[in-house]
Design an enzyme around this catalytic site. Structure first.
Site, PDB file in Angstrom:
ATOM      1  N   PHE A 199       0.799  -1.250   0.108  1.00 40.63           N
ATOM      2  CA  PHE A 199       0.004   0.343   0.251  1.00 40.63           C
ATOM      3  C   PHE A 199       1.238   1.485  -0.325  1.00 40.63           C
ATOM      4  CE2 PHE A 199      -4.688   0.878   1.173  1.00 40.63           C
ATOM      5  CZ  PHE A 199      -4.798   0.543   0.580  1.00 40.63           C
ATOM      6  N   GLN A 249      -7.498  14.530   4.688  1.00 38.15           N
ATOM      7  CA  GLN A 249      -6.738  13.933   3.909  1.00 38.15           C
ATOM      8  C   GLN A 249      -7.678  14.101   2.287  1.00 38.15           C
ATOM      9  OE1 GLN A 249      -6.274   9.570   4.571  1.00 38.15           O
ATOM     10  NE2 GLN A 249      -3.717   9.875   4.120  1.00 38.15           N
ATOM     11  N   HIS A 262      -8.189  11.550  -0.682  1.00 35.04           N
ATOM     12  CA  HIS A 262      -7.637  10.446  -1.227  1.00 35.04           C
ATOM     13  C   HIS A 262      -7.203  10.703  -3.099  1.00 35.04           C
ATOM     14  CE1 HIS A 262      -7.763   6.214  -2.677  1.00 35.04           C
ATOM     15  NE2 HIS A 262      -7.546   6.157  -1.446  1.00 35.04           N
ATOM     16  N   GLU A 314      -7.494   2.013  -3.049  1.00 39.74           N
ATOM     17  CA  GLU A 314      -5.713   2.365  -3.068  1.00 39.74           C
ATOM     18  C   GLU A 314      -5.331   1.060  -3.504  1.00 39.74           C
ATOM     19  OE1 GLU A 314      -3.907   4.735  -0.311  1.00 39.74           O
ATOM     20  OE2 GLU A 314      -1.710   3.809  -0.459  1.00 39.74           O
ATOM     21  N   ARG A 345      -0.420   9.603  -0.104  1.00 35.21           N
ATOM     22  CA  ARG A 345      -1.661  10.253  -0.326  1.00 35.21           C
ATOM     23  C   ARG A 345      -1.725  11.780  -0.500  1.00 35.21           C
ATOM     24  NH1 ARG A 345      -5.753   6.265   3.654  1.00 35.21           N
ATOM     25  NH2 ARG A 345      -5.722   4.912   1.969  1.00 35.21           N
ATOM     26  N   HIS A 389     -11.011  12.424   2.413  1.00 39.48           N
ATOM     27  CA  HIS A 389     -11.255  10.326   2.637  1.00 39.48           C
ATOM     28  C   HIS A 389     -11.565  11.040   4.559  1.00 39.48           C
ATOM     29  CE1 HIS A 389     -10.932   6.427   2.345  1.00 39.48           C
ATOM     30  NE2 HIS A 389      -9.988   6.262   2.663  1.00 39.48           N
ATOM     31  N   ARG A 437      -2.356  10.297   7.059  1.00 39.86           N
ATOM     32  CA  ARG A 437      -2.345   9.117   7.329  1.00 39.86           C
ATOM     33  C   ARG A 437      -2.433   8.178   6.360  1.00 39.86           C
ATOM     34  NH1 ARG A 437      -6.196   5.118   6.509  1.00 39.86           N
ATOM     35  NH2 ARG A 437      -7.967   6.271   5.484  1.00 39.86           N
TER      36      ARG A 437
HETATM   37  C1  LIG Z   1     -14.195   4.595   1.521  1.00 43.34           C
HETATM   38  C2  LIG Z   1     -13.496   4.272   2.787  1.00 43.34           C
HETATM   39  C3  LIG Z   1     -12.453   4.373   3.093  1.00 43.34           C
HETATM   40  C4  LIG Z   1     -11.918   3.293   3.672  1.00 43.34           C
HETATM   41  N1  LIG Z   1     -10.976   2.350   3.422  1.00 43.34           N
HETATM   42  C5  LIG Z   1     -10.113   2.573   4.530  1.00 43.34           C
HETATM   43  C6  LIG Z   1      -8.912   1.469   4.280  1.00 43.34           C
HETATM   44  O1  LIG Z   1      -8.781   0.506   3.642  1.00 43.34           O
HETATM   45  N2  LIG Z   1      -8.167   0.717   5.426  1.00 43.34           N
HETATM   46  C7  LIG Z   1      -8.296   1.719   6.687  1.00 43.34           C
HETATM   47  O2  LIG Z   1      -7.661   1.752   7.099  1.00 43.34           O
HETATM   48  N3  LIG Z   1      -9.550   2.975   6.807  1.00 43.34           N
HETATM   49  C8  LIG Z   1      -9.249   2.924   5.564  1.00 43.34           C
HETATM   50  N4  LIG Z   1     -10.817   3.994   6.306  1.00 43.34           N
HETATM   51  C9  LIG Z   1     -10.232   4.922   6.862  1.00 43.34           C
HETATM   52  C10 LIG Z   1     -11.809   4.324   8.446  1.00 43.34           C
HETATM   53  O3  LIG Z   1     -12.379   3.535   8.030  1.00 43.34           O
HETATM   54  C11 LIG Z   1     -12.556   5.349   8.776  1.00 43.34           C
HETATM   55  O4  LIG Z   1     -11.359   6.169   9.205  1.00 43.34           O
HETATM   56  C12 LIG Z   1     -13.030   4.427   9.949  1.00 43.34           C
HETATM   57  O5  LIG Z   1     -14.043   3.549   9.648  1.00 43.34           O
HETATM   58  C13 LIG Z   1     -13.522   4.981  11.267  1.00 43.34           C
HETATM   59  O6  LIG Z   1     -13.939   4.674  12.199  1.00 43.34           O
HETATM   60  P1  LIG Z   1     -14.714   4.418  13.362  1.00 43.34           P
HETATM   61  O7  LIG Z   1     -14.551   3.594  14.060  1.00 43.34           O
HETATM   62  O8  LIG Z   1     -13.601   6.205  13.984  1.00 43.34           O
HETATM   63  O9  LIG Z   1     -15.711   6.285  13.066  1.00 43.34           O
HETATM   64  P2  LIG Z   1     -17.325   5.146  11.722  1.00 43.34           P
HETATM   65  O10 LIG Z   1     -17.152   3.687  11.812  1.00 43.34           O
HETATM   66  O11 LIG Z   1     -17.464   6.527  11.263  1.00 43.34           O
HETATM   67  O12 LIG Z   1     -18.229   5.421  12.851  1.00 43.34           O
HETATM   68  C14 LIG Z   1     -19.076   6.384  13.944  1.00 43.34           C
HETATM   69  C15 LIG Z   1     -20.258   5.694  14.172  1.00 43.34           C
HETATM   70  O13 LIG Z   1     -20.348   6.611  15.039  1.00 43.34           O
HETATM   71  C16 LIG Z   1     -21.583   7.077  15.420  1.00 43.34           C
HETATM   72  N5  LIG Z   1     -22.471   8.920  15.646  1.00 43.34           N
HETATM   73  C17 LIG Z   1     -21.563   9.539  15.023  1.00 43.34           C
HETATM   74  N6  LIG Z   1     -22.485  11.002  15.060  1.00 43.34           N
HETATM   75  C18 LIG Z   1     -22.988  10.444  16.666  1.00 43.34           C
HETATM   76  C19 LIG Z   1     -23.894  10.995  17.143  1.00 43.34           C
HETATM   77  N7  LIG Z   1     -24.296  12.410  17.413  1.00 43.34           N
HETATM   78  N8  LIG Z   1     -24.928   9.738  17.916  1.00 43.34           N
HETATM   79  C20 LIG Z   1     -24.182   8.494  18.083  1.00 43.34           C
HETATM   80  N9  LIG Z   1     -23.923   8.196  17.721  1.00 43.34           N
HETATM   81  C21 LIG Z   1     -23.011   8.785  16.818  1.00 43.34           C
HETATM   82  C22 LIG Z   1     -22.224   6.737  14.187  1.00 43.34           C
HETATM   83  O14 LIG Z   1     -23.020   6.297  13.639  1.00 43.34           O
HETATM   84  C23 LIG Z   1     -21.235   5.144  13.941  1.00 43.34           C
HETATM   85  O15 LIG Z   1     -21.354   4.009  14.148  1.00 43.34           O
HETATM   86  C24 LIG Z   1     -11.565   4.448   4.535  1.00 43.34           C
HETATM   87  C25 LIG Z   1     -12.491   5.383   5.031  1.00 43.34           C
HETATM   88  C26 LIG Z   1     -13.568   5.402   3.371  1.00 43.34           C
HETATM   89  C27 LIG Z   1     -14.725   6.015   3.425  1.00 43.34           C
END
Ligand SMILES: Cc1cc2nc3c(=O)[nH]c(=O)nc-3n(C[C@H](O)[C@H](O)[C@H](O)COP(=O)(O)OP(=O)(O)OC[C@H]3O[C@@H](n4cnc5c(N)ncnc54)[C@H](O)[C@@H]3O)c2cc1C
Ligand code: SF4
Ligand code: SF4
Ligand code: FES
Ligand code: FES
Lengths: 594, 261, 248
Positions: A125, A238, A240, A257, A288, A353, A388
């Site tokens: 990657f 970031q 992407h 990616e 990136r 991203h 990142r």
């Molecule tokens: C298309 C895409 C591809 C990606 N690919 C990769 C990858 O290959 N490798 C990698 O390492 N990272 C990748 N990322 C980044 C990574 O997926 C995210 O940064 C990560 O999933 C964030 O996880 P999190 O647990 O912090 O929050 P999230 O998964 O965003 O979860 C947020 C949670 O908080 C809840 N929430 C939000 N606001 C409130 C509120 N007011 N009240 C109650 N609940 C709330 C939501 O319902 C959700 O359950 C990618 C991101 C995207 C968009």
């Protein structure tokens, strides 16, 4: 307490987790031990959080395919691509613990792709020295969230689905719980809790061209800010390099990616593989920020594709390989854009991203400056610095989700009584949340959202300069004014207009923070590219900018970046990544690198 | 796409679709007590999906239209609906599939309506809890080979859109929620049962409360699955065979007893 | 951003022409129904299916050679009949076509008590594997018949009938060995394909059967029409309407 305004249902827990993405679920699993009562609150259904969209993989230095890999190299890569404003201790813990967290997933039922020896497969990657991303085709996030979800439901955790939290409650300095509403009915809920873990993800929805899901409105960061938590590195957003471009409806949707990791090449309209002009060593698999900037520069120079991007071409890997390794990409293009990526190249352009900034958190415990409030995942700040690395987010969720959950549990077990809740504060919050219903002929929340996205795209895009940032900030402040007059119609039952109205308030706050940070950081570093200050300056490499609340105004201050201890600093003495000198020839060449 | 050399200009009637044309969307509006479809005109641009049209309506016509969605990239499985009578994801169903027709968008029929296009799918989460979780024989890291995880990986593609649950006639037409877990959870059980490291046994659950016998393998679940999981062929039928091993095959039973006894 | 004016919009792959929902169940009823009627006529109104060295699959194994002369086909035909009746694919087709359970996906059904395959007699479908074992025996006889179809009184030869019988038995073999129960038997029942030495061979078998199995529905139809055609051909030879052309 039920003082006419509105009824409210009350709950009591030891640990409250806001968010059911990877970080939130891992935190809840970590907290739910020793009889500690845990609740998870999420805005959407369980298992739908933004994490589900992650594609490429989870970075962990297991050395399954490149045995020379180790935590030192992962640490090295992470610090370098963060341009050294990350917290070194956070990065160190991260690199050391990531493999165990991934193995843990396996013991909870995850099925990663395998090597011929039966170990977890790892792919190359961008800017990772070795092949390091454990993956499942191009749906790694789904695997991660499903595993945690099914582990979680058997851990005795209460889950509140489709509930939006709007405010953290405090008892003096310390956190006392949260208040929110059920999206389905509009009913208010109140949770008293000893500790709160914030895991609400990022705020990519402040931009129009984004790969993020609707949930990424930054509620958590905004709520924490209002509860006096400190936001750090907010200017670091970031891009992407590869988002879909055409047709308009799919603009911004991510092209993983992994396409480049599996050998995809970028060419401009003249057919030139332009990455050789920007980073001849790492080519497409550069970091990136570099690739995104390169595409941007090509387009600016008039060498863009018809819809303003670059061509990405993976056809040379053969149809069978592409369909096996990138099934979702294949399907996504075929369905949404009528393109068969096994047969033709396709257009890509940078898309928002990830938000590196967020709530400043302690490396060991993820504690914030607010006692009882912990932060993990995308909403937290410290690991990624100015940029990142791909794949580092998913392991971040696991490593610090667990640490936050366990620290919150210990903190909660140390408290004998639940902190108190001030009913006056609750009433005020209910009023604030319901205000849009009282406004007649107010501002349209969707309109405001579109306008703020417009401002961000125009003034806080890949290329930034002081004057434009200032103009953008002014526009955002004007929008904040108007946001006070948002009006919505209909009932409180599942009312998207109302939901958006509340999201817009949060997003505008974070936009302001982004502009303030970007203005203050008068240099170019990682994701922040100031055309009026094109160089990376040593002085700025020693500080993080932090936004905090002072009454109703946002203030900015700096914290020094803590210096690395000598043994870690020594890793950067030479220009060669640790382990690389000893790496066997089979190294990262598979990705077409070095 | 934008590759002139591969495009037959003459055969591109869609080229005119650069300018938006209008389509009629008939969206169910209502709640658990009552409701009806209401017609809206929506401007349609190239590549637009049904979810885009609903969003356009929310932003421009009526901000109270309720619909569930997250990713708009067919990843999260939130936006399931019955579109022109066919269960599908709103973010994956292209409007240009229906040129010249009214597009009827209704909530999934099998689940109770909350409001407009949003249904109450909580039953699924209750079922999930009844399935014994993965119970490994030894601590990770495992040595497992690709051929051994292939089957499970297919089932783990599931995005829990519950379209299969929606279309399954046992649940949809015969209100079988008290008797049958539904196809989504048959693949969940199949994944666990075929996991090389799992030690738990769910065959009795299948034959009993899981209600595998209620499935008459008519394959509608497999037809609608947006992830193209071979639900019936690769999960349900193999599970039926496994229950037959235990409950319908005296010869096997004899064998097993001899081997274990 | 560059103007898209010179670029045609993405081409939509034309969506497959969608048939009305009732076409498929109706086709099933017509096909299975007419084959059923034909079978009854063939089985109950004929005493032999033999024409020289050719034998109709309805009459194989040839029980008349064992001295049974009362409606000879009946002694034979129940095996393939029950094999097909309990076949997972045909079950889908007749539940949809004859029982309208459901007639097509997402179609409303009449409300009545639905028990699926949990009660007698449909629960007997769980015994499908035993019909498979018997069907394999029948397949062996059919291969034997096919070999004989190439041996004419004056030695080896090839008639149109020999080729038809060969084609028929090949189709039937594909159908029989792509059976779900067979797939389960050869390896599908295992949880681990690498854990024991023998499991590796069984993985090979299972993959092969799985590949055939993904077309099981096609094999089911083609082989049914194959049997039908073979029988019609031989019946026409017997009744003298046709003359079997010798090719070699
Ligand atoms: C298309 C895409 C591809 C990606 N690919 C990769 C990858 O290959 N490798 C990698 O390492 N990272 C990748 N990322 C980044 C990574 O997926 C995210 O940064 C990560 O999933 C964030 O996880 P999190 O647990 O912090 O929050 P999230 O998964 O965003 O979860 C947020 C949670 O908080 C809840 N929430 C939000 N606001 C409130 C509120 N007011 N009240 C109650 N609940 C709330 C939501 O319902 C959700 O359950 C990618 C991101 C995207 C968009
Ligand atoms: S095959 Fe079974 S589970 Fe699938 S839709 Fe039909 S009855 Fe339901
Ligand atoms: S099996 Fe397919 S249709 Fe069913 S919930 Fe999963 S993805 Fe949806
Ligand atoms: S919105 Fe996620 S699947 Fe449609
Ligand atoms: S013959 Fe069709 S499944 Fe056995």
């Amino acid at each position: 307490m039920e003082t006419g305004m509105d009824s409210i249902e009350r709950f009591e827990y030891d640990v409250l987790v806001l968010g059911a993405g990877g970080a939130g679920l891992r935190a809840a699993i970590g907290a739910a031990q020793d009889g500690v009562r845990v609740a998870v609150i999420c805005k959407s259904l369980l298992g739908k959080a933004h994490t589900v969209m992650a594609e490429g993989g989870v970075a962990a230095a297991m050395g399954n395919v490149d045995p020379a890999d180790g935590w030192q190299t992962h640490f090295y890569d992470t610090m370098r691509s963060g341009h050294f404003i990350n917290n070194y201790r956070t990065a160190e813990i991260f690199a050391k613990e990531a493999p165990d967290r991934v193995f843990e997933l396996e013991s909870w039922g995850a099925l990663f792709d395998r090597t011929p020896e039966g170990k977890i497969m790892q792919r190359p990657f961008g800017a990772h020295t070795f092949r390091r991303l454990c993956h499942v085709g191009d749906r790694t996030g789904l695997e991660l969230i499903r595993t945690l979800q099914y582990k979680g439901i058997h851990c005795g955790i209460d889950i509140f689905q489709e509930v939006t939290t709007t405010r953290l409650l405090k008892d003096g300095e310390r956190v006392a719980g949260a208040i929110g509403y059920e999206r389905e009915s509009g009913r208010f809920l109140l949770w008293r809790a000893k500790a709160v873990v914030l895991a609400t993800g990022g705020w990519g929805k402040v931009y129009k061209v984004t790969s993020n899901s609707w949930e990424s409105t930054g509620d958590g960061a905004a709520i924490a800010y209002r509860a006096d938590a400190e936001l750090q590195d907010m200017e670091m957003v970031q891009f992407h390099p590869t988002g879909m471009v055409w047709p308009p409806g799919v603009r911004g949707i991510l092209v993983t990616e992994g396409v480049r990791g599996e050998g995809g090449i970028l060419v401009n309209a003249e057919g030139r593989r332009f990455m050789q002009d920007y980073d001849p060593k790492r080519m497409e698999l550069s970091s990136r920020d570099v690739v995104a900037r390169s595409i941007h520069k090509e387009v600016q120079a008039g060498r863009g594709t018809p819809h303003g991007g670059a061509w990405l071409d993976i056809t040379h890997r053969g149809a069978e390989f592409i369909r096996r390794k990138l099934p979702n990409m294949y399907d996504q293009f075929l369905h949404l854009a009528d393109i068969d990526i096994t047969k033709t190249k396709f257009e890509v352009a940078p898309t928002i991203h990830y938000t590196m900034g967020g709530v400043r958190a302690d490396p060991e415990t993820c504690a914030t400056n607010v006692p009882g409030l912990f932060a993990a995942g995308e909403v937290a700040c410290g690991l990624h610095g100015a940029n990142r690395l791909g794949g580092n987010s998913l392991s971040d969720l696991l490593v610090f989700g667990r640490r936050a959950g366990e620290a919150a549990r210990e903190y909660a077990m140390g408290l004998t009584v639940l902190p108190g809740v001030d009913d006056g504060e609750v009433r005020l919050e209910q009023e604030r949340v319901l205000r849009p219903f009282a406004v007649e002929a107010g501002e349209n929340p969707y309109q405001l959202h579109a306008e703020l996205q417009q401002v961000m795209g125009e003034h806080a895009g890949i290329a930034r300069d002081g004057a434009s940032l200032q103009a953008g900030l002014d526009k955002i402040m004007a929008l904040q004014e108007r946001a006070g007059r948002i009006g919505v119609s209909g009932s409180r039952m599942y009312n998207p207009g109302w939901h958006t109205a509340l999201d817009v308030g949060n997003m505008l706050l974070l936009c302001e923070a982004i502009f303030r940070g970007a203005l203050a950081r008068e240099e170019s570093r990682g994701a922040q590219w100031r055309t009026d200050h094109p160089d990376e300056l040593e002085d700025f490499g020693r500080i993080n900018f932090v936004e905090y609340r002072d009454g109703d105004t946002m203030r900015l201050k700096t914290y020094p970046v803590s210096p690395m201890p000598p043994e870690l600093a020594a890793l950067f003495a030479s220009d060669v990544a640790p382990g690389l000198a000893t790496a066997p020839a089979v190294g990262p060449a598979a990705g077409g690198r070095e | 796409m934008a590759q002139p050399q591969t495009m037959d200009q003459a055969a591109a009637p869609e080229a005119g679709a650069q300018q938006a044309t209008d389509m009629t969307l008939s969206v169910f509006r209502g709640d658990a007590t009552a409701g009806e479809e209401r017609e809206y005109r929506v401007p349609v641009g190239p590549g637009m999906v049904v979810l885009d049209a609903v969003h356009w309506l929310q932003a421009n016509v009526d901000s109270t239209i309720a619909c569930r969605w997250n990713c708009k990239a067919a990843r999260c499985g939130s936006c399931s609906a019955d579109i022109n009578g066919h269960p599908g994801l709103m973010c994956k169903t292209r409007l240009d599939d229906f040129v010249g027709q009214v597009v009827h968008v209704r909530p999934m029929r099998t689940f109770p309506i909350i409001k407009d296009l949003v249904t109450d799918v909580s039953w699924n989460y209750k079922v999930a809890k009844q399935i014994q979780p993965f119970t490994p024989a030894q601590p990770a890291p495992f040595v497992m080979y690709q051929r051994d995880v292939d089957r499970g990986q297919e089932f783990r593609r599931c995005i829990e859109c519950f379209l299969c649950q929606n279309v399954c006639h046992v649940l949809r037409e015969h209100s079988g929620m008290d008797r049958y877990f539904g196809p989504r959870f048959m693949i969940k059980i199949a994944e666990l049962e075929m996991h090389p490291m799992d030690t738990a046994d769910r065959v009795d659950l299948l034959a009993g409360g899981g209600g595998l016998g209620f499935c008459n393998i008519t394959k509608c679940c497999q037809e609608v699955c947006p992830e193209h999981i071979h639900i019936t062929d690769n999960a349900i039928i193999p599970l039926k065979e496994r229950t037959a091993d235990r409950y319908w095959d005296p010869i096997r039973r004899l064998f097993r007893r001899r081997r274990t006894g | 951003m560059a103007t898209p004016a010179t670029v045609p919009a993405p081409q939509r792959a034309p969506k497959g022409w969608k048939l009305p929902w009732w076409v498929e169940p109706t086709a099933t009823v017509v096909a299975l129904g007419s084959f059923g009627l034909y079978s009854i006529w063939e089985v109950f109104f004929h005493t032999t299916g033999r024409f020289g060295n050719y034998l109709s699959p309805f009459f194989s194994p040839d029980v008349t050679a064992w001295g049974i002369h009362v409606i000879p086909a009946v002694w034979v035909v129940w095996v393939p009949l029950l094999f097909r009746a309990s076949c997972y694919y045909y079950r889908k087709e007749y539940y949809r076509g004859f029982f309208a359970d459901p007639a097509a996906c997402a179609r409303p059904e009449r409300s009545r008590v639905y028990r699926g395959e949990t009660r007698f007699p449909l629960s007997l479908n769980n015994l499908h594997r035993f019909m498979l074992y018997l069907a394999i025996v029948v397949i062996l006889f059919l291969w034997d018949d096919t070999v004989r179809a190439f041996i004419f009184p004056n030695g080896f030869g090839v008639g149109l009938g020999s080729l038809i019988m060969l084609g028929n038995v090949i189709l039937l073999s594909y159908y029989t060995f792509s059976c779900h129960a067979f797939r389960h038997l050869v390896g599908g029942g295992l949880d681990c394909f690498t854990c024991r030495a023998r499991a590796v061979t069984r993985y090979g078998l299972w993959s092969r059967v799985s590949a055939w199995n993904s077309h099981h529905g096609q094999w089911a139809w083609i082989s049914m029409f194959g049997v039908w055609a073979t029988d019609v051909y031989i019946r026409l030879l017997i009744s003298g309407v046709l003359h079997d052309p010798r090719l070699i």
